[in-house]
Scaffold this active site. Structure first.
Site: not given
Length: 334
Positions: A75, A205, A310
């Site tokens: 991330s 995601e 995610h």
């Protein structure tokens, strides 16, 4: 950007792959990313680079090889990795990079200045900022850390009723020095480290960002409005909205929420990663892409129909997490 390396237990990762794993902290919080006086910014990136220098100088004492250092992050951590790939000041500090669900991004100077002004105001340093010079730095140094923490939370909080597109965050800044231009302009210029790269994304995601933030069912008109705001946030010229809608056309009389999530997956994660990998490969680097599409059946962290969202891969990397550690984990078919 905040967090501690202590949030991840790397013992299984180190034992299984016979590697030395070093985790670092976001030690500076908002002070590492706020655009301070006289254009100063990106102290967080510099702090990461200091950690890389320390590791390179000391890893041999822990059984590591300074010639085989790989930096990796997920991330925001992956975005930091990408910026080190673009930074001449980070050259020679690592020989490989791994990016999970992140791409080369940095906040434009104008938006960073607006966020910093709110942070200074909430921290009691607004007047010092207006005086300029060293005043704001002196004010911030004198402020209690608890006040700075509260100020950062207040400055980044979305407005009442706001969602994902209204959120702001402290992150790397296009400051003209540490990040001299927009990251994708740097990629296009060929300003890339000569190292190996593995980068990738999860299949869904965008689901965890979009699906809880939109009203369902998402009509075609609401979908178009949402995508317009998304492209503006990502600095995609408004004239390109029709091109975006041509590739991701809404369906009349249907729920377009998952289509919006798929577009967010591509815009925020997949396309940037692929663009960087292709640029690295075209300049003679070894570059590889992956897509993570597995979900444990007993993962209850998010609704099953959201897919592989995610962060879904992180417990698999570290083999830690409530359902990974349970001993009863059942996986989807390969």
């Amino acid at each position: 950007l905040s967090g501690s390396g202590g949030e991840y237990n790397s013992s299984r990762l180190a034992a299984r792959h016979r590697v030395v794993v070093v985790t670092t902290n976001y030690r500076l919080g908002a002070l590492g990313w706020a655009r301070l006086s006289e254009g100063r910014a990106n102290w967080g990136l510099k702090d990461q680079r200091s950690a890389l220098r320390w590791v390179r100088s000391n890893i041999a004492a822990f059984g590591g090889d300074p010639r085989r250092l790989c930096i990796f992050g997920e991330s925001a951590g992956a975005s930091s990795v990408a910026l080190h790939l673009l930074s001449p000041a980070s050259r020679g500090l690592f020989g490989a990079a791994l990016m999970e669900s992140g791409s080369p991004i940095a906040t434009p100077a104008g938006a960073a200045e607006e966020l910093a002004a709110d942070f200074f105001r909430h921290s009691g340093c607004g007047e010092a900022q207006r005086r300029g010079g060293q005043a704001v730095l002196s004010c911030l140094r004198a402020a209690p850390i608890a006040r700075l923490w509260r100020a950062a939370s207040a400055a980044t909080a979305p407005p009442p009723g706001g969602g994902f597109l209204d959120q702001r965050t402290f992150a790397s800044v296009v400051d003209g020095v540490e990040v001299p231009a927009r990251p994708f302009e740097l990629v296009a210029s060929g300003a890339l480290a000569r190292v190996a790269l593995l980068g990738g994304t999860n299949t869904d995601e965008g689901s965890g960002f979009v699906l809880p933030a939109v009203k369902r069912p998402l009509s075609a008109a609401a979908y178009t409005d949402y995508i317009s705001k998304l492209t503006l946030r990502l600095e995609v010229p408004r004239a390109n909205l029709s091109d975006v809608l041509a590739v991701y056309p809404p369906r009349p009389a249907a729920d377009n929420a998952k289509l919006a999530a798929a577009l967010a997956t591509d815009f925020l994660f997949r396309c940037g990663t692929r663009h960087l990998a292709r640029a690295m490969s075209s300049r003679g680097n070894r570059a590889y892409l992956y897509r993570f599409d597995q979900r444990a059946r007993d993962d209850t962290s998010e609704p099953v129909d959201w897919g592989v969202t995610h962060g879904s891969e992180v417990p698999f990397v570290f083999e830690r997490g409530s359902w990974i550690d349970s001993g009863n984990t059942s996986f989807t078919p390969a």
